[in-house]
Write a protein that holds these residues in place. Structure first.
Motif, short mmCIF file in Angstrom:
data_model
loop_
_atom_site.label_atom_id
_atom_site.label_comp_id
_atom_site.label_asym_id
_atom_site.label_seq_id
_atom_site.Cartn_x
_atom_site.Cartn_y
_atom_site.Cartn_z
N UNK A 286 -3.98 -9.19 -31.98
CA UNK A 286 -2.75 -9.93 -32.23
C UNK A 286 -2.51 -11.05 -31.25
N UNK A 287 -3.25 -11.08 -30.15
CA UNK A 287 -3.10 -12.16 -29.17
C UNK A 287 -3.62 -13.47 -29.74
N UNK A 288 -3.06 -14.57 -29.20
CA UNK A 288 -3.64 -15.89 -29.44
C UNK A 288 -4.59 -16.18 -28.29
N UNK A 289 -5.87 -16.32 -28.59
CA UNK A 289 -6.92 -16.44 -27.58
C UNK A 289 -7.41 -17.88 -27.54
N UNK A 290 -7.55 -18.40 -26.33
CA UNK A 290 -8.05 -19.76 -26.16
C UNK A 290 -9.33 -19.73 -25.34
N UNK A 291 -10.40 -20.30 -25.90
CA UNK A 291 -11.67 -20.41 -25.22
C UNK A 291 -11.87 -21.89 -24.86
N UNK A 292 -12.04 -22.17 -23.57
CA UNK A 292 -12.15 -23.56 -23.11
C UNK A 292 -13.55 -23.78 -22.56
#
Length: 1329
Positions: A286-292
């Motif tokens: 349910x998390x919003x995940x950001x891969x940079x």
């Protein structure tokens, strides 16, 4: 650097020289010599030796020269870069001196003005050293963060150098295509061609790539098809695309043109120092995940790939990819995953493509669900006391928020309190009576705690809370006043249905035994009823009905008054029966063991008489002297009763006293105590009122029986109970009526054990005392719900005394009355042992001469099998009990398994006199403390004292047999193995076990057994030969007898009947051989044999059914004509399909439980599963159906209806079918009828012999009645082998004038015999169509 408007370049020269290297560059249009700064001149003198390389000259070396050049105009930077990029390396030096070649020129550092500052950034492949980044200001937003490897941008040029340095070594994984056909030898690394390619290519690669900054080595790693794809690795620092293109061009120039290297096919993959970050670090569903993905290579051509899903990631509703370039220096690509799921976990690849380079970076993310631990289901009393509900996340993270919600019919809010350090949240509720209104007690409210992460994930957990109001308890109104012996009940009602416990206790705090009250729960209330069937003075007092919920108690109180009144069983009367002369008198007496103020009267019919009181120590007797002075009483039998009435005006009547008034002339026996009697008269008298000495304070018990023989009374039977045992019996009867019987039981058992041991000599001489002890043990076994080890020890100590060998004669005296004392004793031991609880001990062992007990308590994960051994050296008997681990695992933890073994009980238990069975081993009883619903397998081994010639059976004691007096039963038990002096038994239930020997069960070596085996093998062999002969005959005459459909289908059925029975008999012999010789793998082979026997015997019957149905169809449905192929399909489906379905279902339903076959034979089980019915029922139904069809068909043939005119040949075939079915079906049914009779126990050996004989001739019956009785078969055989047929073939004679067969002559037998030997020249008959 003198002004911020300048641009500084630093050139790095790698010079290989043996003398002075010169630099001759035409830069005048761009650079004036006066512009060189002092710093540049100083740097020009700074030469650092880097490394020596292998060249043609042994003194050749490589040098690096760092040069700083400053420009006034920043626009000069790009033309200089372009000029340097267009140079071809190496640049040759002067030829007059030792040569110095310039290998490469690289721009490393560029300083530009940025507002009021100067930003000095590193070119591709270079970084500021870590020390410079640490002591100087880094640029904000670009290279502002630095790692242990350095940074890429500083706000000013370090005053003491150095400039940007080469980054750490990287390994470039490269490939290039050769536009030539792929030779197969390149797949073999040891081939000459492979080595040649590798050497040539590595030489060219070395010459080309040595111009790269920090070049170390290059090596070819392999070749693959696609023309020829060369894969190789280059180790250097990161190079710019421009420099890599130059190196590639140099490679092609250095390589022989025959290789046809494609310049446009160069590709390089590098793992540079790309910064790959994941937000957040701990990811939940349910998390919003950001891969940079951040790199210094400027390119927006960035792609993302999910390794586990094998797909590239594109923009969608859940995935978002955004790539940007910061300050024209850094590429940043962001992959955003909305509402992440566990399917999104795995490895992600960030790939940037620029020119021939692929910059790849990988990172793996884990996504886990939010796991929350919460309080268990709770019950909360509405008493205004705080109660806390707790929820904790499994992972300790900094949660954004924790929310509590509730759902239910009532609203009871609380106060949340969250501790961020422990990832726990507590919700405190405080419910009072106003929040739990009347009728809402027991309402369940669900509280939900929801943890919310900073990135959007949510996880919740429910905690159920049942709110209960304080109970309002009411009890039966009004006083309760009863007399002893009367019953009473008290009802206690609570307006709350939820509670943890309901119990009753006395005012002294003693709990009432559970058996005296029952409790029921209703939706809106609960009630408990205390019922006492026979009240005693112990029930006198105050009783409390208590409803407990946690620590809250709701109590109602009731006073009970019990008035003294003797129980009928405690009133001792004399006489029980007596004879009196018509004009004589007799004294009646009623005695009790207490002196209370009772009003006692004697009553006879409608007459009532006052009683006189007499006190003798503790005994109080009431007497009345009857005078028979009236002639109306003569020759009359009357009954006298005494009535006891107490102060509450309640009465109890004694047992009857019978009085026979007889004429005086008939009296021959007279005794002042016993009374008078006629010859042969039998009377009973209480022992304490007989002429046996007795103390009034401690009277003996029981009954003595007298018989008048001659002129004297003689004792016919003495069932008197000694005074001490009689006292114990009275106490036992009082104990089971006591409200506190559980508290009194341990002390009583101890006194019983001691007293029984002290009076063993009295028990030996008194059957009555023995019976009293058995009665006491039976009463006591009904009391306890839990038995401890001391109680069990005292109980078995008493059992040990009464089972002693000196008392066995007393047992025989008891058994003469046809009573069930032995079965009663065994039942008492089983009942008592089921209540055994060993406490903390996992095992318990008690050993006596005549009884031994061993037990265990099943604990969680109990690893061992249950096996207990018992040895009785005095009796020369031994045995053991075993329960395997899988059976133990089916028991719930805390279950007690108790085994008790008796060496002498075998001689005491009632014998089956009709079958003359007797036990010849230990009797071992095994019980468990919890009910067992599934079959429970137990194995036992007994010492075998079997006399020669007798059979053996494993049996258990069935208490329900013989009108509930008990008897031996073998259901569910079988002999597993007989080995010398031991016999092993298996049973699928628990109780008391032993072995039986029966003379009607033949010994394996007996003559009857040998005779049956001989008949079986020879008879079945004969049957098999007959069936084979039937098949041979059918094959010989097939074409001659299958000219029409009816005949064709009939012979199809006969052939399949014979074939099925042939195979079935063969398997029958195989099964018998397996069982008799105990071959290895016999269990598996036995199952297979049973399956095929079942299948093929069923096929015999179903083919018989097919034959009958075909006959019925052929005659009844005359106008309906079905094709031959359709009839065959139906016949084979019915003949083999139905048996297959029945057989497969039978084995599938029973074999998983290992109850498919019998334990002592390879045939369908009967005792455990009744699997035999899967054969018997279809067979008997088919017999009945075929017999019915035969009757209908024969009737129709004999009396055909109008229009039914089948041809003579059809009618003859149908009649043969009717004969076959009429003869074959009863025989088959009769055979298996006798076979079914052999299943039941107690059958005579005659059934076995008849069954075996009928099986032996079964094949012969089919050969005779199904094949040879057919007239067409006979004709075909005679025509086949007749000499006249052969002569007629030579003469080619034919006769068309007659269609009558040769066997239609008036003397068929003689004609057939003559024709067989060729003595009759009768014309041949043409076959009918």
């Amino acid at each position: 650097m003198k002004s911020p408007g300048r641009t500084t370049l630093c050139f790095m020269f790698i010079v290989i020289y043996s003398s002075q290297a010169t630099l001759n560059l035409n830069l005048e249009p761009i650079v004036h010599p006066s512009i060189l700064s002092e710093h540049a001149l100083a740097e020009e003198e700074l030469l650092r030796q880097k490394r020596a390389v292998a060249t043609s000259g042994p003194t050749a070396k490589e040098y690096i020269v760092e040069i700083e050049i400053s420009f006034e105009n920043t626009s000069s930077l790009e033309p200089i870069k372009a000029y340097l990029n267009n140079l071809s390396f190496p640049i040759q030096g002067n030829s007059t001196d030792l040569a110095a070649n310039i290998l490469s020129i690289e721009v490393t550092t560029v300083c530009r003005p940025a507002g009021n500052e100067v930003w000095c950034s590193c070119e591709t492949g270079y970084r500021w050293p870590w020390e410079r980044c640490l002591h100087n200001l880094t640029c904000q937003g670009h290279g502002g963060s630095f790692s242990g490897h350095g940074c890429s941008c500083l706000k000013r040029l370090p005053p003491k150098g150095p400039f940007c340095q080469l980054q750490g070594d990287v390994t470039l994984r490269m490939s290039v295509r050769l536009n030539v056909a792929f030779p197969e030898d390149l797949k073999n690394s040891s081939s000459a061609l492979y080595r040649s390619y590798k050497t040539d290519l590595e030489t060219a690669f070395w010459k080309g790539y040595r111009i790269l900054p920090g070049f170390k080595w290059v090596t070819v790693t392999g070749f693959r098809p696609g023309s020829v794809i060369v894969t190789y690795e280059v180790k250097s620092t990161t190079a710019s695309p421009e420099l890599m293109h130059k190196a590639n061009e140099q490679v092609i120039q250095s390589l022989n043109q025959t290789y046809k290297m494609d310049y446009n096919s160069f590709q390089a993959v590098t793992s540079n120092e790309t910064k790959f970050s994941v937000i957040p670090e701990t990811i939940f569903e349910g998390d919003t995940v950001t891969l940079v993905c951040e790199t210094e290579v400027l390119s927006s051509n960035v792609s993302w790939h999910h390794v586990e899903r094998h797909r590239d990631i594109q923009n969608s509703s859940r995935f978002s990819v955004y790539t940007s370039i910061l300050n024209n220096m850094t590429s940043v690509s962001r992959l955003t995953i909305n509402s992440a799921t566990q399917a999104d976990a795995g490895e992600y690849i960030c790939k940037l493509i620029i020119d021939i380079f692929e910059y790849e970076s990988r990172n793996k993310i884990d996504i886990s669900p939010i796991k929350i631990l919460a309080s268990e289901e709770m019950k909360v009393m509405c008493d205004n006391n705080p109660v806390s509900l707790t929820c904790c996340s499994e992972k300790n993270v900094n949660w954004s928020n924790v929310e509590w919600k509730q759902e239910g019919k009532i609203n009871i809010p609380g106060n949340p309190e969250t501790n961020p350090n422990s990832s726990c949240s507590r919700y405190t509720i405080k419910a009072d009576g106003t929040q739990c209104p009347s009728g809402s007690s027991g309402t369940r409210v669900v509280y939900t705690c929801e943890f919310i992460s900073a990135h959007g994930a949510r996880g919740s957990k429910d905690v159920g809370v049942t709110f209960t109001s304080t109970a309002n308890v009411t009890i039966t109104p009004g006083p309760i006043s009863v007399s002893e012996g009367q019953n009473f009940s008290i009802k206690c009602i609570s307006d709350v249905s939820n509670f943890d416990e309901v119990y009753w206790n006395t005012s002294a705090g003693i709990k009432v035994y559970r058996r005296f009250y029952t409790t029921r729960r209703y939706p809106d209330r609960a009630e408990s009823v205390l019922r006492v069937g026979t009240s005693t003075r112990e029930w006198n007092g105050t009783y409390h009905c208590i409803f407990r919920y946690k620590n809250s108690y709701s109590v109602a109180t009731k006073d009970i008054t019990v008035h003294p009144l003797p129980l009928q069983s405690n009133i001792m009367v004399d006489p029980l029966e007596a004879s009196v002369p018509c004009k004589g008198s007799h004294s009646f007496k009623c005695c009790i063991e207490e002196d209370e103020d009772y009003r006692v009267t004697f009553q006879m019919e409608s007459l009532s008489f006052p009683a006189a009181k007499e006190v003798n120590e503790k005994q109080v007797c009431y007497k009345y002297n009857f005078m028979g002075n009236s002639t109306s009483w003569c020759s009359k039998n009357v009954e006298m009763f005494c009535y006891f009435t107490n102060a509450a005006n309640n009465s109890v009547r004694s047992s009857s006293m019978k009085l026979n008034l007889v004429p005086g002339k008939n009296i021959t026996c007279q005794d002042p105590i016993i009374g008078v009697g006629e010859p042969g008269k039998v009377i009973q008298k209480l022992c304490q009122f007989s002429n046996i000495p007795s103390s009034p304070g401690n009277p003996i018990g029981g009954i003595i029986t007298y018989k008048c023989e001659g002129s004297r009374w003689k004792v016919k039977r003495n069932d008197c109970i000694s005074a001490s045992i009689n006292s114990l019996l009275r106490l036992a009867k009082a104990l089971i009526r006591s409200p506190s019987q559980e508290e009194k039981l341990p002390t009583y058992l101890q006194n019983l054990s001691i007293s029984t041991g002290n009076v063993e000599h009295e028990i030996k001489s008194s059957p009555g005392s023995l019976g009293a002890i058995i009665n006491i043990l039976d009463l006591l076994s009904t009391v306890p719900t839990q038995v401890n080890s001391k109680m069990m020890m005292h109980f078995l100590s008493t059992v040990n005394v009464i089972l002693g060998k000196p008392i066995l004669k007393t047992w025989k005296t008891l058994q003469q009355q046809q009573t069930n004392e032995s079965s009663q004793l065994l039942d008492s031991v089983e009942r008592f042992s089921r209540a055994l609880q060993s406490g903390n001990s996992t095992s318990l062992s008690i050993s006596h001469t005549n009884v031994q007990m061993k037990s265990i308590v099943i604990k969680t994960g109990y690893p061992r099998n249950y096996k207990q051994n018992f040895v009785f050296s005095d009796s020369d008997l031994w045995g053991n009990v075993a329960i395997d681990k899988c059976q133990l695992e089916s028991l719930q933890p805390g279950t007690s398994i108790v085994t008790v073994a008796f060496p002498t009980l075998k001689a005491i238990l009632a014998q089956d006199m009709q079958a003359k069975n007797f036990a010849d081993s230990l009797v071992m009883t095994t019980t468990v403390s919890h009910n067992i619903t599934m079959p429970f397998r137990i194995s036992m081994t007994f010492k075998n004292n079997n006399p020669a010639g007798w059979g053996l059976r494993c049996v258990f004691w069935n208490f329900n047999l013989a009108n509930h007096t008990g008897g031996w039963d073998s259901s569910g038990c079988y002999v597993k193995k007989v080995d010398g002096d031991s016999i092993s038994c298996n049973c699928d239930h628990l109780t008391s076990f032993s072995i039986l020997m029966s003379p009607d069960s033949p010994d394996p070596g007996s003559l009857l057994k040998i005779l049956l085996d001989i008949i079986s093998y020879i008879g079945l062999g004969f049957s098999i030969l007959s069936l084979a002969a039937c098949l041979v005959v059918e094959s010989v005459v097939w074409k001659s007898v299958t000219k029409n459909r009816t005949s064709y289908m009939r012979h199809i059925c006969i052939v399949n009947i014979a074939a099925s029975l042939l195979v079935a008999d063969t398997w029958f012999i195989v099964a018998a051989t397996i069982h008799d010789h105990h071959y290895p793998l016999s269990e598996t082979a036995c199952v297979a044999a049973t399956f095929f026997i079942h299948f093929f015997y069923l096929s015999v019957f179903f083919w018989m059914l097919t034959l009958g149905l075909m006959l019925f169809y052929r005659l009844v449905f005359i106008l309906h004509d079905t094709s031959k192929s359709t009839q065959k399909a139906i016949a084979f489906s019915l003949g083999y399909g139905c048996p297959l379905v029945i057989s497969v279902i039978t084995v599938g339903a029973t074999q998983p439980r290992e109850v498919y076959t019998r334990k002592n034979a390879c045939w369908l089980n009967w005792e455990d599963t009744k699997a035999l019915l899967a054969f018997v029922i279809p067979a008997l139904i088919i017999v009945v159906v075929n017999v019915t069809i035969t009757i209908v068909v024969i009737t129709k043939i004999l009396r055909p209806s109008i229009g039914d005119k089948p041809s003579r040949q059809e009618k003859s075939s149908l009649f043969q079918i009717s004969k076959s079915i009429g003869v074959l079906t009863p025989l088959l049914g009769l055979t298996w009828g006798f076979g079914l009779a052999t299943v039941f126990q107690g059958n005579s050996a005659v059934f076995h012999i008849i069954f075996t004989l009928l099986n032996a001739f079964q094949g012969l019956f089919i050969l005779l009645f199904g094949c040879l009785w057919d007239q067409k078969v006979q004709e075909a055989l005679l025509n086949k082998f007749s000499l006249s047929r052969w002569s007629s073939q030579h003469s080619k004679s034919t006769s068309l004038g007659s269609s009558t067969p040769v066997f239609s002559m008036s003397s068929p037998i003689s004609r057939r015999l003559n024709n067989l030997f060729g003595k009759t020249a009768a014309p041949l008959a043409l076959p009918r169509q």
